[in-house]
Scaffold this motif. Structure first.
Motif, PDB file in Angstrom:
ATOM      1  N   ASN A  30       4.167  -4.591  11.698  1.00  0.00           N
ATOM      2  CA  ASN A  30       3.447  -5.861  11.579  1.00  0.00           C
ATOM      3  C   ASN A  30       2.071  -5.714  10.953  1.00  0.00           C
ATOM      4  O   ASN A  30       1.203  -6.565  11.134  1.00  0.00           O
ATOM      5  N   SER A  31       1.858  -4.630  10.202  1.00  0.00           N
ATOM      6  CA  SER A  31       0.582  -4.442   9.515  1.00  0.00           C
ATOM      7  C   SER A  31       0.818  -3.731   8.193  1.00  0.00           C
ATOM      8  O   SER A  31       1.590  -2.769   8.122  1.00  0.00           O
ATOM      9  N   ALA A  32       0.132  -4.214   7.141  1.00  0.00           N
ATOM     10  CA  ALA A  32       0.235  -3.544   5.842  1.00  0.00           C
ATOM     11  C   ALA A  32      -0.565  -2.253   5.832  1.00  0.00           C
ATOM     12  O   ALA A  32      -0.318  -1.367   5.021  1.00  0.00           O
ATOM     13  N   LYS A  33      -1.546  -2.143   6.741  1.00  0.00           N
ATOM     14  CA  LYS A  33      -2.371  -0.941   6.819  1.00  0.00           C
ATOM     15  C   LYS A  33      -1.785  -0.011   7.873  1.00  0.00           C
ATOM     16  O   LYS A  33      -1.945  -0.228   9.078  1.00  0.00           O
ATOM     17  N   SER A  34      -1.101   1.019   7.423  1.00  0.00           N
ATOM     18  CA  SER A  34      -0.446   1.946   8.343  1.00  0.00           C
ATOM     19  C   SER A  34      -0.250   3.284   7.638  1.00  0.00           C
ATOM     20  O   SER A  34      -0.388   3.385   6.424  1.00  0.00           O
ATOM     21  N   PHE A  35       0.060   4.312   8.414  1.00  0.00           N
ATOM     22  CA  PHE A  35       0.484   5.579   7.827  1.00  0.00           C
ATOM     23  C   PHE A  35       1.428   6.276   8.800  1.00  0.00           C
ATOM     24  O   PHE A  35       1.476   5.957   9.995  1.00  0.00           O
ATOM     25  N   TYR A  36       2.183   7.214   8.282  1.00  0.00           N
ATOM     26  CA  TYR A  36       3.233   7.884   9.047  1.00  0.00           C
ATOM     27  C   TYR A  36       2.896   9.360   9.188  1.00  0.00           C
ATOM     28  O   TYR A  36       2.607  10.044   8.201  1.00  0.00           O
ATOM     29  N   GLU A  52       6.250  13.590  -1.208  1.00  0.00           N
ATOM     30  CA  GLU A  52       6.687  12.396  -0.485  1.00  0.00           C
ATOM     31  C   GLU A  52       5.571  11.355  -0.438  1.00  0.00           C
ATOM     32  O   GLU A  52       4.399  11.688  -0.245  1.00  0.00           O
ATOM     33  N   ILE A  53       5.977  10.104  -0.592  1.00  0.00           N
ATOM     34  CA  ILE A  53       5.052   8.975  -0.530  1.00  0.00           C
ATOM     35  C   ILE A  53       5.535   8.011   0.549  1.00  0.00           C
ATOM     36  O   ILE A  53       6.707   7.625   0.579  1.00  0.00           O
ATOM     37  N   TYR A  54       4.621   7.642   1.437  1.00  0.00           N
ATOM     38  CA  TYR A  54       4.900   6.609   2.440  1.00  0.00           C
ATOM     39  C   TYR A  54       4.320   5.297   1.919  1.00  0.00           C
ATOM     40  O   TYR A  54       3.174   5.245   1.470  1.00  0.00           O
ATOM     41  N   PHE A  55       5.125   4.221   1.953  1.00  0.00           N
ATOM     42  CA  PHE A  55       4.612   2.945   1.457  1.00  0.00           C
ATOM     43  C   PHE A  55       5.107   1.792   2.319  1.00  0.00           C
ATOM     44  O   PHE A  55       6.115   1.895   3.029  1.00  0.00           O
ATOM     45  N   THR A  56       4.349   0.690   2.258  1.00  0.00           N
ATOM     46  CA  THR A  56       4.738  -0.540   2.945  1.00  0.00           C
ATOM     47  C   THR A  56       4.947  -1.629   1.906  1.00  0.00           C
ATOM     48  O   THR A  56       4.286  -1.655   0.867  1.00  0.00           O
ATOM     49  N   GLU A  57       5.866  -2.518   2.197  1.00  0.00           N
ATOM     50  CA  GLU A  57       6.131  -3.651   1.310  1.00  0.00           C
ATOM     51  C   GLU A  57       6.348  -4.895   2.149  1.00  0.00           C
ATOM     52  O   GLU A  57       6.763  -4.827   3.309  1.00  0.00           O
ATOM     53  N   SER A  58       6.033  -6.037   1.564  1.00  0.00           N
ATOM     54  CA  SER A  58       6.179  -7.292   2.282  1.00  0.00           C
ATOM     55  C   SER A  58       7.648  -7.632   2.442  1.00  0.00           C
ATOM     56  O   SER A  58       8.490  -7.264   1.628  1.00  0.00           O
ATOM     57  N   SER A  59       7.942  -8.352   3.528  1.00  0.00           N
ATOM     58  CA  SER A  59       9.308  -8.776   3.822  1.00  0.00           C
ATOM     59  C   SER A  59       9.427 -10.246   3.475  1.00  0.00           C
ATOM     60  O   SER A  59       8.652 -11.072   3.951  1.00  0.00           O
ATOM     61  N   GLU A  60      10.387 -10.593   2.629  1.00  0.00           N
ATOM     62  CA  GLU A  60      10.511 -11.958   2.111  1.00  0.00           C
ATOM     63  C   GLU A  60      10.695 -12.962   3.241  1.00  0.00           C
ATOM     64  O   GLU A  60      11.530 -12.794   4.118  1.00  0.00           O
ATOM     65  N   GLY A  61       9.875 -14.019   3.203  1.00  0.00           N
ATOM     66  CA  GLY A  61       9.996 -15.089   4.181  1.00  0.00           C
ATOM     67  C   GLY A  61       9.483 -14.731   5.557  1.00  0.00           C
ATOM     68  O   GLY A  61       9.744 -15.429   6.523  1.00  0.00           O
ATOM     69  N   LYS A  72       7.947  -3.905   5.654  1.00  0.00           N
ATOM     70  CA  LYS A  72       8.925  -2.827   5.714  1.00  0.00           C
ATOM     71  C   LYS A  72       8.242  -1.532   5.289  1.00  0.00           C
ATOM     72  O   LYS A  72       7.504  -1.511   4.306  1.00  0.00           O
ATOM     73  N   SER A  73       8.483  -0.463   6.025  1.00  0.00           N
ATOM     74  CA  SER A  73       7.893   0.829   5.691  1.00  0.00           C
ATOM     75  C   SER A  73       8.996   1.812   5.310  1.00  0.00           C
ATOM     76  O   SER A  73      10.071   1.817   5.917  1.00  0.00           O
ATOM     77  N   SER A  74       8.707   2.636   4.298  1.00  0.00           N
ATOM     78  CA  SER A  74       9.709   3.565   3.774  1.00  0.00           C
ATOM     79  C   SER A  74       9.022   4.825   3.265  1.00  0.00           C
ATOM     80  O   SER A  74       7.808   4.853   3.057  1.00  0.00           O
ATOM     81  N   ILE A  75       9.838   5.868   3.044  1.00  0.00           N
ATOM     82  CA  ILE A  75       9.365   7.115   2.435  1.00  0.00           C
ATOM     83  C   ILE A  75      10.170   7.365   1.171  1.00  0.00           C
ATOM     84  O   ILE A  75      11.401   7.272   1.172  1.00  0.00           O
ATOM     85  N   LEU A  76       9.465   7.668   0.082  1.00  0.00           N
ATOM     86  CA  LEU A  76      10.102   8.012  -1.184  1.00  0.00           C
ATOM     87  C   LEU A  76       9.988   9.517  -1.399  1.00  0.00           C
ATOM     88  O   LEU A  76       8.887  10.070  -1.377  1.00  0.00           O
ATOM     89  N   ASN A  77      11.135  10.179  -1.591  1.00  0.00           N
ATOM     90  CA  ASN A  77      11.161  11.603  -1.910  1.00  0.00           C
ATOM     91  C   ASN A  77      11.179  11.755  -3.425  1.00  0.00           C
ATOM     92  O   ASN A  77      12.093  11.269  -4.095  1.00  0.00           O
ATOM     93  N   LEU A  78      10.161  12.416  -3.978  1.00  0.00           N
ATOM     94  CA  LEU A  78      10.039  12.519  -5.429  1.00  0.00           C
ATOM     95  C   LEU A  78      11.057  13.477  -6.035  1.00  0.00           C
ATOM     96  O   LEU A  78      11.422  13.336  -7.205  1.00  0.00           O
ATOM     97  N   GLU A  79      11.519  14.451  -5.266  1.00  0.00           N
ATOM     98  CA  GLU A  79      12.490  15.406  -5.799  1.00  0.00           C
ATOM     99  C   GLU A  79      13.878  14.782  -5.893  1.00  0.00           C
ATOM    100  O   GLU A  79      14.559  14.896  -6.910  1.00  0.00           O
ATOM    101  N   THR A  80      14.302  14.111  -4.828  1.00  0.00           N
ATOM    102  CA  THR A  80      15.641  13.510  -4.815  1.00  0.00           C
ATOM    103  C   THR A  80      15.639  12.076  -5.330  1.00  0.00           C
ATOM    104  O   THR A  80      16.699  11.522  -5.619  1.00  0.00           O
ATOM    105  N   SER A  83       0.849  -1.192   0.000  1.00  0.00           N
ATOM    106  CA  SER A  83       0.000   0.000   0.000  1.00  0.00           C
ATOM    107  C   SER A  83       0.883   1.240   0.000  1.00  0.00           C
ATOM    108  O   SER A  83       2.072   1.169   0.324  1.00  0.00           O
ATOM    109  N   PHE A  84       0.289   2.388  -0.381  1.00  0.00           N
ATOM    110  CA  PHE A  84       1.029   3.650  -0.321  1.00  0.00           C
ATOM    111  C   PHE A  84       0.074   4.790  -0.009  1.00  0.00           C
ATOM    112  O   PHE A  84      -1.123   4.716  -0.290  1.00  0.00           O
ATOM    113  N   LYS A  85       0.629   5.870   0.591  1.00  0.00           N
ATOM    114  CA  LYS A  85      -0.155   7.050   0.946  1.00  0.00           C
ATOM    115  C   LYS A  85       0.707   8.290   0.772  1.00  0.00           C
ATOM    116  O   LYS A  85       1.925   8.251   0.987  1.00  0.00           O
ATOM    117  N   LEU A  86       0.061   9.395   0.408  1.00  0.00           N
ATOM    118  CA  LEU A  86       0.776  10.665   0.305  1.00  0.00           C
ATOM    119  C   LEU A  86       0.949  11.257   1.697  1.00  0.00           C
ATOM    120  O   LEU A  86       0.002  11.287   2.491  1.00  0.00           O
TER     121      LEU A  86
END
Length: 528
Positions: free
Chosen positions: A488-494, A456-465, A470-478, A448-451
Motif C-alpha cells: 500500500n505504498s509506492a515508497k518501499s524496498f525489499y 536484480e532490480i526491485y520495483f513498484t508499479e501502480s495497480s489499475e483501478g 504491485k511489487s516485483s523483482i526483475l532478474n537482469l540475467e534471466t 519507483s525502483f531500487k537495486l
C-alpha cells in the motif's frame, strides 16, 4: 348482450363525468397514444457482447442509451442473477416502449453476477431516440433483490472494525445455506486501534439480507519499525532514516541507523537543520549526508563506530546538491555554482582535497557513478522528463533518451525512468552502457525502483483501478519477473536475506501525522 352494452354505456358516462382519460386509470399502461413515434414494429439490432460482471456497485436492473459517432447502442443491466450466460431473444417497439426480451442460462458453473449486454441498434429514427422508454422482459428468470448493497456494507464494516484504507477490497457474492453473502477481502489496511501492528488483512462474510457480519478473520501481518522517513538503504547493512522532533519548542532533525543484522536502531546525529540525503560508505562503516539550512548546505561524514563527524569544506559559492560514494575513500559531489552550470568534484577523504571531475554547461539534477562512468539527468524546464546523458572519461557526453532517475546498475547496464505524458506512471528502461542498446523496457505503470544486487532490480508499479501497488523483482540475467506481492505504498524496498518488505508512509487517518516505517514478510503479501 344487453347487460354488456349497459355496462359499457355506464362506464363511458363515468369517464365523461369525471373528466378522466384512459391513461389515468391505474390498471392501464400510461402510454401517450396520440404522440406515439413508433407503431408496433421489430427492431433491427446486433448484440455486440455479453459480459458477466462482478462489479456489484449497482444491482438494480436498468437500461442506458448511448449515442456516439452516429452509432446508437443500448447497454442492458438485467440486475443480479445467477448466470452462466445470457441471450437477447427479441427487441421490439410498441408505442415508444422498447421491449427487450432476455433468456438466462444457468448451468452448474453459474455464479452471482451483473450481466452487461451491449447492443448496436440499426435503422432507428435518431431524432426520437430520447423519447423512448425501455422495458426488460425476463423470459425465464427473476432478478435477485438484496437489502444491503456493497456501499452500505463497506461503510458499516469500516466503522465497526475501525479500519482505514484508500484501496477497494476484493468483493464477491456467494451462496451459502440458502443465504446470499458478501465476501469481502481487504489487503494491507490500517488497524486504527493497533499502533504496534498497524497493517492487517481482513476477511469478512456479511449477510446481504440482514447486514449481519457472520464471519470475520483478522491477520496481523506487519511490524512497526519506527517513525521517520527513509533516506537510503543497503542490502548488506540496513537503512538510514530521519526523524523530526520538537522539544522545549525547539525543532530538531535526527539521523537514525536501522541494522538488518540484529534489527537494532541507533541514533547517529542531531541537527537544527534539514537533512536532504544520507548514504552508506561501501564498507558500511561510515555515512555521508548533506545538511541544509535555507539556501546554505554542507556535506558531512560520520564514522558509525565512534560517531566522529568530519565537515567537508567547499568553496563559498559551491552549494552541494547530491553526494555519492565513489570508493571507500572518495566522494563525488554535485554542485551548482552558476546559472546553467554544474560541476561534479571528487573529494579525497584521506587528505581532504578536491579535484575536478565533470563540468557541464547545463543544470545536472541527479547522477549515478560507477568508476569513471557517470549517468546523469540534465534538467529541462517545464517538461515531465529531463535528458538522460552518459559521460565516460575521455569520450565526452552522449545523449541517451528523455527521462529521469538515472542509475548505473553495474559495469554493463544503466537504468532510468521515463514519465508517461498521459499518466502518472513511468516506463523503466535498462540499456547497455557500452553499446547503448536498450535491453529491457517495462512500460507505463512503474512508480519507483531500487537495486537489490548487481543483477536484480526491485520495483513498484501502480495497480489499475486501485490505490494499492504491485511489487516485483526483475532478474537482469534471466530477464524474468518475480512477483513479491501487493503493498500500500509506492515508497518501499525489499531485503532479500530476511525476505521482508519495508514500507514508508503517513498514517492516513491522522491529520499531520509523521511518516512511519514498518515491515511485512514476503509470505504475507498476496500475489495478485
Amino acid at each position: 348482450m344487453k347487460k354488456r352494452l349497459l355496462l359499457f354505456v355506464v362506464f363511458t358516462m363515468a369517464l365523461l363525468l369525471s373528466a378522466c382519460s384512459l391513461a389515468d386509470l391505474p390498471f392501464l399502461n400510461k402510454i401517450n397514444v396520440k404522440n406515439s413515434t413508433y407503431n408496433k414494429t421489430n427492431f433491427e439490432f446486433y448484440v455486440e457482447k455479453v459480459l458477466l460482471s462482478k462489479g456489484y456497485q449497482n444491482t438494480e436492473p436498468r437500461v442506458e442509451l448511448v449515442s456516439k459517432l452516429d452509432e446508437n447502442r443500448i447497454l442492458i443491466f438485467p440486475g443480479l442473477v445467477k448466470s452462466s450466460g445470457m441471450k437477447v431473444s427479441d427487441i421490439n417497439i410498441e408505442d415508444n416502449i422498447v421491449n427487450i426480451s432476455i433468456i438466462n442460462s444457468s448451468y452448474s458453473s453459474a455464479e452471482l453476477v451483473i450481466p452487461q449486454i451491449s447492443i448496436l441498434l440499426t435503422k432507428v429514427d435518431k431524432e426520437n431516440l430520447d423519447k423512448l422508454e425501455f422495458n426488460i422482459i425476463n423470459e425465464n428468470y427473476e432478478p435477485i433483490k438484496i437489502n444491503y448493497g456493497i456501499v452500505d456494507v463497506l461503510n458499516k464494516v469500516q466503522a465497526d472494525f475501525k479500519i482505514s484504507t484508500d484501496s477497494y477490497p476484493d468483493i464477491d457474492l456467494i451462496e451459502k445455506d440458502d443465504s446470499i453473502l458478501w465476501k469481502i477481502d481487504y489487503d494491507n489496511i490500517f488497524d486504527v486501534d493497533n499502533k504496534e501492528i498497524p497493517i492487517i488483512d481482513l476477511e469478512l462474510l456479511v449477510n446481504s439480507t440482514s447486514g449481519e457480519v457472520v464471519m470475520s478473520k483478522k491477520a496481523l501481518i506487519s511490524s512497526l519499525v519506527d517513525e521517520g522517513e527513509i533516506l537510503s538503504a543497503d542490502q548488506d547493512y540496513g537503512f538510514l532514516y530521519s526523524k523530526n522532533r520538537i522539544e522545549n519548542q525547539i525543532a530538531t532533525t535526527e539521523i537514525w541507523f536501522y541494522n538488518f543484522t540484529d534489527s537494532s536502531k541507533m541514533k547517529v546525529y542531531t541537527t537544527l537543520s534539514e537533512i536532504i540525503t544520507a548514504k552508506f560508505r561501501p564498507d558500511g562503516l561510515a555515512i555521508v549526508f548533506i545538511e541544509k539550512n535555507g539556501d546554505y548546505s554542507i556535506p558531512y561524514i560520520i564514522e558509525l563506530g565512534d560517531k566522529r563527524v568530519t565537515k567537508i569544506v567547499l568553496e563559498e559559492n559551491q552549494m552541494p546538491e547530491q553526494v555519492n560514494w565513489k570508493t571507500n575513500s572518495e566522494l563525488s559531489i554535485l554542485t551548482s555554482f552558476q546559472a546553467n552550470q554544474s560541476h561534479i568534484f571528487v573529494y579525497d577523504t584521506k587528505d581532504n582535497t578536491l579535484r575536478s571531475g565533470l563540468t557541464a554547461l547545463f543544470n545536472i539534477n541527479s547522477f549515478s557513478q560507477f568508476g569513471d562512468t557517470i549517468l546523469l539527468s540534465e534538467y529541462v524546464e517545464d517538461n515531465k522528463n529531463n535528458k538522460i546523458k552518459l559521460w565516460v572519461q575521455g569520450k565526452g557526453l552522449v545523449f541517451i533518451n528523455s527521462g529521469h532517475c538515472p542509475v548505473i546498475i553495474n559495469e554493463n547496464f544503466g537504468a532510468y525512468l521515463e514519465k508517461n505524458e498521459n499518466s502518472n506512471g513511468n516506463s523503466l528502461h535498462i540499456f547497455n552502457l557500452k553499446t547503448l542498446k536498450e535491453e529491457i523496457t517495462i512500460s507505463n505503470t512503474i512508480k519507483s525502483f531500487k537495486l537489490i544486487s548487481q543483477n536484480e532490480i526491485y520495483f513498484t508499479e501502480s495497480s489499475e483501478g486501485n490505490s494499492c501497488y504491485k511489487s516485483s523483482i526483475l532478474n537482469l540475467e534471466t530477464k524474468k519477473l518475480q512477483s513479491i506481492g501487493k503493498i500500500n505504498s509506492a515508497k518501499s524496498f525489499y531485503h532479500k536475506d530476511s525476505e521482508l518488505v519495508y514500507l514508508n508512509l503517513a498514517i492516513p487517518y491522522e491529520e499531520n501525522s509523521p511518516k512511519i516505517i514498518f515491515s511485512i514478510p514476503k509470505k504475507e503479501l498476496k500475489r495478485r
